[in-house]
Motif scaffolding. Structure first.
Motif, PDB file in Angstrom:
ATOM      1  N   ASP A  31       4.809   3.412   0.962  1.00 14.17           N
ATOM      2  CA  ASP A  31       3.854   2.642   1.476  1.00 14.17           C
ATOM      3  C   ASP A  31       3.650   1.237   0.608  1.00 14.17           C
ATOM      4  O   ASP A  31       3.591   1.410  -0.482  1.00 14.17           O
ATOM      5  N   GLY A  35       0.082  -2.674   4.966  1.00 17.79           N
ATOM      6  CA  GLY A  35       0.448  -1.589   5.814  1.00 17.79           C
ATOM      7  C   GLY A  35       2.072  -1.530   6.029  1.00 17.79           C
ATOM      8  O   GLY A  35       2.318  -0.888   7.032  1.00 17.79           O
ATOM      9  N   PHE A  62      -1.820   8.702  10.670  1.00 23.58           N
ATOM     10  CA  PHE A  62      -0.739   7.938  11.255  1.00 23.58           C
ATOM     11  C   PHE A  62      -0.963   8.004  12.714  1.00 23.58           C
ATOM     12  O   PHE A  62      -0.870   9.064  13.392  1.00 23.58           O
ATOM     13  N   ASP A  66       2.892   4.269  14.569  1.00 28.86           N
ATOM     14  CA  ASP A  66       3.401   4.222  13.236  1.00 28.86           C
ATOM     15  C   ASP A  66       4.274   5.427  12.761  1.00 28.86           C
ATOM     16  O   ASP A  66       5.585   4.990  12.360  1.00 28.86           O
ATOM     17  N   ARG A  67       4.231   6.509  13.439  1.00 27.04           N
ATOM     18  CA  ARG A  67       5.317   7.691  13.231  1.00 27.04           C
ATOM     19  C   ARG A  67       6.502   7.125  13.958  1.00 27.04           C
ATOM     20  O   ARG A  67       7.619   7.642  13.609  1.00 27.04           O
ATOM     21  N   ARG A  70       8.386   4.491  11.808  1.00 28.65           N
ATOM     22  CA  ARG A  70       9.079   4.946  10.819  1.00 28.65           C
ATOM     23  C   ARG A  70      10.110   5.852  10.890  1.00 28.65           C
ATOM     24  O   ARG A  70      11.102   5.724  10.307  1.00 28.65           O
TER      25      ARG A  70
END
Length: 326
Positions: A31, A35, A62, A66-67, A70
């Motif tokens: 990270d 952000g 999260f 966000d997940r 990623r």
């Protein structure tokens, strides 16, 4: 083959890895201030058959978005670095509930998510008990593999029945096919007497309505089947109706236990005797920890996913794994 488990999916990843017979491949997630983040494999993926697992259910740290990002970035990195084939393993696929337009200018988010996976070069996506299997399969242009939990639930349902008649009940019209398939699977795999029921549900602007109850549940062990439980309102509404119609006991089953704070009602009501979900998302284990006295059974799905990955890598049959008709 390379099997990666992104941060947040470690428990299920360990179960799948045990079924595969080897540990997950190493990777890094970092990270940055502001952000942003990055993720990369720490071993070569060139010319490898790559499988990447991630839990797309949000938590306090999260969000779902966000997940999802990623996972997409990691899949893209594997493609950029020469992977022969890239498979996303998302047991609980995000945004599966918004699969059609029901209001003016509605989005079809399931299709948009499919386009994101395709844009980063995913060859295949594997999921468990999609909200709408037809919408899932039609949204993607890449290969889709849909695993279901019917056979995972059979031993528990048989134990709960203990020789008594069973009724499989769909808590809404959209789940009729799911309930019918579970009924057919139980009739094939057991000698139990299986009935069928349906609870009407309409939702508009957050308001749920519909009172039609079809099927006879009096004196039977009722199994309410759904793909996911979040607040539990749909399940609780159906359970209370079953009690009013004379059910001997009521049990809720769902592939994905995504329990939010409102689900506390499920763990305290007398209308439901037990709840069973899989460990497809870590949210189920968090609920079990938060409510240790809850009548909540978590059934492992790791072996099923592990067997599916093995067959996909080696060219084996998924239909045989799921017991599908030829």
């Amino acid at each position: 083959m390379r099997f990666f488990v992104l941060n947040g999916a470690e428990e299920l990843g360990a179960s799948i890895a045990a079924a595969l017979g080897h540990a997950p491949a190493p990777h890094e997630e970092r990270d940055f201030e502001g952000g942003e983040h990055k993720a990369r494999p720490l071993t070569s993926v060139r010319d490898e058959d790559v499988f990447v697992l991630h839990d797309l259910v949000g938590d306090a740290r999260f969000s779902v978005n966000d997940r999802l990002v990623r996972l997409l970035f990691f899949l893209a990195a594997c493609r950029d670095h020469g992977a022969a084939r890239v498979t996303a393993v998302t047991p609980c696929l995000a945004y599966g509930r918004k699969d059609r337009q029901t209001k003016a200018r509605d989005p079809v988010t399931t299709r948009y998510v499919a386009q994101l996976f395709e844009a980063v070069g995913v060859d295949r996506i594997v999921t468990v008990d999609a909200h709408n299997i037809a919408a899932f399969q039609n949204a993607f242009r890449c290969e889709t593999v849909h695993l279901d939990t019917r056979r995972l639930f059979t031993p528990t349902i048989r134990q709960l029945a203990n020789g008594r008649p069973v009724t499989i009940l769909s808590p809404d019209g959209g789940g009729i096919k799911r309930a019918q398939l579970l009924k057919a699977s139980l009739e094939t795999d057991t000698d139990m007497k299986i009935g069928f029921g349906l609870m009407e549900k309409r939702r508009s602007r957050g308001v749920v309505s519909g009172d039609l109850f079809a099927g006879s549940v009096e004196g039977t062990v009722v199994v309410i089947i759904d793909d996911m439980i979040v607040s539990g309102g749909t399940i609780l509404r159906a359970a209370e109706a079953c009690r009013e119609h004379g059910a001997a006991s009521v049990h809720a089953f769902a592939a994905h236990g995504m329990f939010d704070s409102a689900a506390v009602r499920l763990f305290s009501t007398d209308a439901i005797d037990s709840i069973a979900v899989t460990d497809s998302t870590a949210a189920a284990a968090r609920a079990k920890t938060a409510f240790p006295a809850a009548r909540l059974d978590i059934i492992g799905v790791g072996d099923l996913i592990g067997q599916a990955i093995t067959r996909l890598h080696s060219g084996g049959s998924i239909a045989d794994l799921l017991g599908m008709e030829e």
